[in-house]
Design an enzyme around this catalytic site. Structure first.
Site, mmCIF file in Angstrom:
data_model
loop_
_atom_site.group_PDB
_atom_site.id
_atom_site.type_symbol
_atom_site.label_atom_id
_atom_site.label_comp_id
_atom_site.label_asym_id
_atom_site.label_seq_id
_atom_site.Cartn_x
_atom_site.Cartn_y
_atom_site.Cartn_z
ATOM 1 N N SER A 24 20.725 6.224 14.893
ATOM 2 C CA SER A 24 19.886 6.816 13.848
ATOM 3 C C SER A 24 20.492 8.086 13.249
ATOM 4 C CB SER A 24 18.502 7.144 14.415
ATOM 5 O OG SER A 24 17.720 7.805 13.437
ATOM 6 N N LYS A 75 6.890 -0.552 14.188
ATOM 7 C CA LYS A 75 6.098 -0.167 13.022
ATOM 8 C C LYS A 75 4.742 -0.859 12.944
ATOM 9 C CE LYS A 75 9.909 1.252 10.030
ATOM 10 N NZ LYS A 75 10.529 1.138 8.694
ATOM 11 N N ASN A 96 5.320 4.133 9.862
ATOM 12 C CA ASN A 96 6.646 4.677 10.161
ATOM 13 C C ASN A 96 6.591 6.163 10.491
ATOM 14 O OD1 ASN A 96 6.342 5.856 7.537
ATOM 15 N ND2 ASN A 96 8.569 5.906 7.320
ATOM 16 N N ASP A 111 7.555 4.861 3.947
ATOM 17 C CA ASP A 111 8.584 3.928 3.483
ATOM 18 C C ASP A 111 8.351 3.518 2.032
ATOM 19 O OD1 ASP A 111 10.223 3.787 5.707
ATOM 20 O OD2 ASP A 111 9.100 2.149 6.633
ATOM 21 N N ALA A 144 9.289 -3.322 7.349
ATOM 22 C CA ALA A 144 9.941 -2.809 6.141
ATOM 23 C C ALA A 144 9.583 -3.664 4.935
ATOM 24 C CB ALA A 144 11.455 -2.766 6.340
ATOM 25 N N GLY A 258 20.375 1.625 0.867
ATOM 26 C CA GLY A 258 19.103 2.254 1.208
ATOM 27 C C GLY A 258 19.170 3.727 1.547
#
Length: 292
Positions: A24, A75, A96, A111, A144, A258
């Site tokens: 991450s 999520k 999220n 998101d 997502a 992204g």
């Protein structure tokens, strides 16, 4: 309200819960934001397996804890562990961002607005992306993808077609969508059923291309089916150019990764926790050199 001032003289803490978590880039961004805002805070990515999520979330109720971000695979499963949900999180059916407020945990979803902000940036800050004609294709059916569908049907006010490798999951997403006030529709379709000449935005919300750079959610796809003004947006940001993006560009289409969405959703999550609106450039600068 600046929530960061609620605990004086204490290092405020925020986390990422994911499995895996070591890759991450969120700690880079949020720790840079703490520095920019002059807040004594620390952000840590923690690998939390599905079986450990309940205990990890419960730990967020400790004093001095601002909250956490959630990524795969948490999520959707975190929904039942929280005290309340924002309207966006409830509509999307995924969380999220968790905010800690005086012992209570609030689930939010940054998101969708993060994706919307990234799309507006691509359009030079105009609202053209919101009012343009054409429909949206969402590839994927997980958390997502739910945010991408919300962006398409509510924020962009367009018809959305959901395509997923397991068609039943796409159908489940479409059938559970309840945008009662929206005139746009959400449909689960196969690739051959998508009216490609009408599509102006394709969003990859699947993990295809993340673990394997040569993987794509659209193998053997003819991108010339799309109009020349269409945008292909891949939520994957590492590698910086996925196979999906490369093949779209080879067909003359615009394709973006992204990274913008990543920065904007982090900016919005930081604001939820602290009340401070840190410029998105702080988050993007923190990512410099980390993505290639």
């Amino acid at each position: 309200m600046d929530h960061s001032l609620a605990v004086t003289g204490t290092t405020l803490r925020a986390f990422l819960f994911a499995d895996p978590a070591a890759h991450s880039l969120s700690p880079r961004m949020h720790n840079a934001a703490f520095g920019w805002a002059g807040i004594r805070g620390e952000y840590e990515a923690r690998q939390v397996p599905a079986a450990g999520l309940r205990d990890a979330v419960a730990g967020l109720r400790q004093p001095g804890t601002l909250g956490a971000n959630l990524s795969l695979p948490h999520k959707e499963s975190a929904l039942t562990l929280l005290d309340t949900l924002s309207d966006a999180a409830r509509a999307i059916g995924a969380v999220n961002t968790i905010a800690h407020r005086n012992g209570r945990l609030i689930g939010d979803n940054t998101d969708a607005p993060g994706l919307m902000s990234a799309l507006l940036d691509i359009q030079g800050g105009s609202t053209g992306v919101r009012t343009s004609d054409g429909s949206v294709v969402v590839l994927g059916a997980g958390g997502a993808a739910r945010a991408a569908v919300y962006t398409g049907v509510v924020l962009l006010e367009r018809d959305v077609y959901v395509v997923n490798r397991t068609h039943a999951r796409a159908q489940e997403l479409a059938q559970t969508w309840t945008a009662e006030d929206a005139e746009s529709t959400v449909s689960a379709v196969t690739l051959s059923e998508v009216p490609w000449p009408e599509v102006r935005l394709v969003i990859n919300a699947s993990s295809a291309g993340l673990a394997a750079p040569d993987e794509t959610p659209l193998p053997d796809f003819d991108f010339h089916q799309l109009p020349e003004e269409a945008l292909v947006y891949d939520m994957v940001y590492k590698p910086a150019e996925t196979r999906l993006m490369r093949e779209a560009r080879q067909a003359g289409l615009r394709a973006e990764n992204g990274l913008g969405m990543l920065a904007h959703q982090a900016r919005l999550a930081f604001e939820v926790w602290t009340g401070r609106d840190v410029p998105v450039g702080v988050f993007l600068d923190a990512l410099a050199g980390a993505v290639s």
